[in-house]
Write a protein that holds these residues in place. Structure first.
Motif, PDB file in Angstrom:
ATOM      1  N   UNK A  34       0.850  -1.173   0.000  1.00  0.00           N
ATOM      2  CA  UNK A  34       0.000   0.000   0.000  1.00  0.00           C
ATOM      3  C   UNK A  34       0.895   1.236   0.000  1.00  0.00           C
ATOM      4  N   UNK A  35       0.621   2.166  -0.904  1.00  0.00           N
ATOM      5  CA  UNK A  35       1.436   3.371  -1.026  1.00  0.00           C
ATOM      6  C   UNK A  35       0.521   4.574  -1.181  1.00  0.00           C
ATOM      7  N   UNK A  85      -7.164  -2.528   7.555  1.00  0.00           N
ATOM      8  CA  UNK A  85      -7.387  -2.799   6.145  1.00  0.00           C
ATOM      9  C   UNK A  85      -8.806  -2.360   5.818  1.00  0.00           C
ATOM     10  N   UNK A  86      -9.040  -1.908   4.603  1.00  0.00           N
ATOM     11  CA  UNK A  86     -10.387  -1.551   4.174  1.00  0.00           C
ATOM     12  C   UNK A  86     -10.784  -2.436   3.008  1.00  0.00           C
ATOM     13  N   UNK A 117     -31.130  -2.596  -6.781  1.00  0.00           N
ATOM     14  CA  UNK A 117     -32.242  -3.523  -6.600  1.00  0.00           C
ATOM     15  C   UNK A 117     -31.803  -4.948  -6.274  1.00  0.00           C
ATOM     16  N   UNK A 118     -30.652  -5.387  -6.773  1.00  0.00           N
ATOM     17  CA  UNK A 118     -30.223  -6.773  -6.557  1.00  0.00           C
ATOM     18  C   UNK A 118     -28.846  -6.910  -5.913  1.00  0.00           C
ATOM     19  N   UNK A 119     -28.265  -5.789  -5.449  1.00  0.00           N
ATOM     20  CA  UNK A 119     -26.945  -5.848  -4.856  1.00  0.00           C
ATOM     21  C   UNK A 119     -26.706  -4.634  -3.968  1.00  0.00           C
ATOM     22  N   UNK A 120     -25.741  -4.780  -3.051  1.00  0.00           N
ATOM     23  CA  UNK A 120     -25.285  -3.669  -2.227  1.00  0.00           C
ATOM     24  C   UNK A 120     -23.762  -3.681  -2.222  1.00  0.00           C
ATOM     25  N   UNK A 121     -23.181  -2.502  -2.013  1.00  0.00           N
ATOM     26  CA  UNK A 121     -21.739  -2.407  -1.822  1.00  0.00           C
ATOM     27  C   UNK A 121     -21.523  -1.986  -0.374  1.00  0.00           C
ATOM     28  N   UNK A 122     -20.704  -2.807   0.317  1.00  0.00           N
ATOM     29  CA  UNK A 122     -20.454  -2.607   1.733  1.00  0.00           C
ATOM     30  C   UNK A 122     -18.992  -2.232   1.937  1.00  0.00           C
ATOM     31  N   UNK A 123     -18.755  -1.253   2.799  1.00  0.00           N
ATOM     32  CA  UNK A 123     -17.402  -0.817   3.149  1.00  0.00           C
ATOM     33  C   UNK A 123     -17.119  -1.216   4.590  1.00  0.00           C
ATOM     34  N   UNK A 124     -15.969  -1.828   4.814  1.00  0.00           N
ATOM     35  CA  UNK A 124     -15.570  -2.233   6.157  1.00  0.00           C
ATOM     36  C   UNK A 124     -14.104  -1.914   6.378  1.00  0.00           C
ATOM     37  N   UNK A 125     -13.802  -1.384   7.552  1.00  0.00           N
ATOM     38  CA  UNK A 125     -12.422  -1.140   7.955  1.00  0.00           C
ATOM     39  C   UNK A 125     -12.180  -1.887   9.251  1.00  0.00           C
ATOM     40  N   UNK A 126     -11.048  -2.587   9.320  1.00  0.00           N
ATOM     41  CA  UNK A 126     -10.721  -3.300  10.549  1.00  0.00           C
ATOM     42  C   UNK A 126      -9.437  -4.079  10.417  1.00  0.00           C
ATOM     43  N   UNK A 127      -9.135  -4.823  11.467  1.00  0.00           N
ATOM     44  CA  UNK A 127      -7.939  -5.663  11.417  1.00  0.00           C
ATOM     45  C   UNK A 127      -8.216  -6.910  10.586  1.00  0.00           C
ATOM     46  N   UNK A 128      -7.189  -7.687  10.382  1.00  0.00           N
ATOM     47  CA  UNK A 128      -7.265  -8.846   9.493  1.00  0.00           C
ATOM     48  C   UNK A 128      -8.340  -9.848   9.939  1.00  0.00           C
ATOM     49  N   UNK A 146     -14.905  -7.939  -5.043  1.00  0.00           N
ATOM     50  CA  UNK A 146     -14.247  -7.544  -3.809  1.00  0.00           C
ATOM     51  C   UNK A 146     -12.999  -6.737  -4.129  1.00  0.00           C
ATOM     52  N   UNK A 147     -12.799  -5.637  -3.391  1.00  0.00           N
ATOM     53  CA  UNK A 147     -11.576  -4.831  -3.498  1.00  0.00           C
ATOM     54  C   UNK A 147     -11.041  -4.607  -2.091  1.00  0.00           C
ATOM     55  N   UNK A 148      -9.719  -4.773  -1.926  1.00  0.00           N
ATOM     56  CA  UNK A 148      -9.079  -4.614  -0.625  1.00  0.00           C
ATOM     57  C   UNK A 148      -7.907  -3.656  -0.736  1.00  0.00           C
ATOM     58  N   UNK A 149      -7.682  -2.896   0.322  1.00  0.00           N
ATOM     59  CA  UNK A 149      -6.553  -1.948   0.304  1.00  0.00           C
ATOM     60  C   UNK A 149      -5.240  -2.620   0.653  1.00  0.00           C
ATOM     61  N   UNK A 150      -5.252  -3.704   1.381  1.00  0.00           N
ATOM     62  CA  UNK A 150      -4.039  -4.210   2.000  1.00  0.00           C
ATOM     63  C   UNK A 150      -3.870  -3.464   3.307  1.00  0.00           C
ATOM     64  N   UNK A 151      -2.931  -3.898   4.130  1.00  0.00           N
ATOM     65  CA  UNK A 151      -2.794  -3.314   5.453  1.00  0.00           C
ATOM     66  C   UNK A 151      -2.128  -1.955   5.434  1.00  0.00           C
ATOM     67  N   UNK A 152      -2.628  -1.100   6.312  1.00  0.00           N
ATOM     68  CA  UNK A 152      -1.987   0.168   6.644  1.00  0.00           C
ATOM     69  C   UNK A 152      -1.501   0.048   8.077  1.00  0.00           C
ATOM     70  N   UNK A 153      -0.424   0.708   8.432  1.00  0.00           N
ATOM     71  CA  UNK A 153       0.107   0.589   9.782  1.00  0.00           C
ATOM     72  C   UNK A 153       0.722   1.906  10.236  1.00  0.00           C
ATOM     73  N   UNK A 154       0.500   2.212  11.518  1.00  0.00           N
ATOM     74  CA  UNK A 154       1.193   3.315  12.180  1.00  0.00           C
ATOM     75  C   UNK A 154       1.612   2.831  13.551  1.00  0.00           C
ATOM     76  N   UNK A 155       2.795   3.254  13.966  1.00  0.00           N
ATOM     77  CA  UNK A 155       3.299   2.845  15.267  1.00  0.00           C
ATOM     78  C   UNK A 155       2.412   3.408  16.377  1.00  0.00           C
ATOM     79  N   UNK A 156       2.332   2.639  17.470  1.00  0.00           N
ATOM     80  CA  UNK A 156       1.525   3.091  18.623  1.00  0.00           C
ATOM     81  C   UNK A 156       2.232   4.203  19.351  1.00  0.00           C
TER      82      UNK A 156
END
Length: 156
Positions: A34-35, A85-86, A117-128, A146-156
């Motif tokens: 991810x960039x 990931x989203x 009428x016959x489908x929905x697009x759902x967005x979810x963000x969370x851990x693996x 399905x489309x995925x961003x791959x993981x994003x990370x920031x230090x705690x």
């Protein structure tokens, strides 16, 4: 072994190719990459999830730090970073299944971003784990796309 690497780089042409080439040249399989620019338009953050051994990873990080356009490199160990990931999932949703899909989305705090009428697009963000559990719940309805961003990370 899986490793999450964050590489802060100058936002210039060809930097991504050099960094990803370094990973593949050291024998790492890239699970996700991810960039995107940071809050400073002159810098970009590359977040990569890699599979490979620890010895090769140490050598790879040393080599990355030597690249001219690399500002910083971090290897996130378990618990050192917030990882997210989203996904966008297009799911079959007829009149009989739509309410159940909405309930599952509410449980996982997902958003319906498009309804037809016959489908929905759902967005979810969370851990693996959250993403995997959500997709397992949606599978019986039929995931069309399905489309995925791959993981994003920031230090705690």
């Amino acid at each position: 072994m899986r490793h999450t690497i964050s590489v802060l780089v100058e936002n210039k042409f060809g930097v991504l190719a050099r960094v990803s080439g370094m990973f593949s040249g050291r024998g790492f399989n890239i699970d996700s990459l991810n960039v995107a620019p940071t809050h400073d338009a002159a810098l970009s953050r590359i977040t990569a999830v890699l599979k490979g051994d620890d010895t090769a990873l140490d050598l790879c990080i040393k080599q990355l730090r030597k690249l001219i356009n690399v500002v910083d490199v971090a290897d996130y160990k378990d618990g050192q970073a917030v990882l997210r990931e989203m996904i966008l999932a297009k799911v079959k949703a007829d009149a009989s299944s739509r309410s159940e899909i909405l309930q599952i989305s509410d449980i996982f705090r997902a958003k319906i971003v498009h309804a037809a009428s016959h489908e929905v697009i759902v967005e979810l963000t969370g851990d693996e784990g959250k993403v995997a559990a959500f997709l397992r719940m949606l599978e019986p309805f039929g995931i069309i796309e399905l489309a995925r961003t791959g993981q994003l990370a920031l230090t705690r």
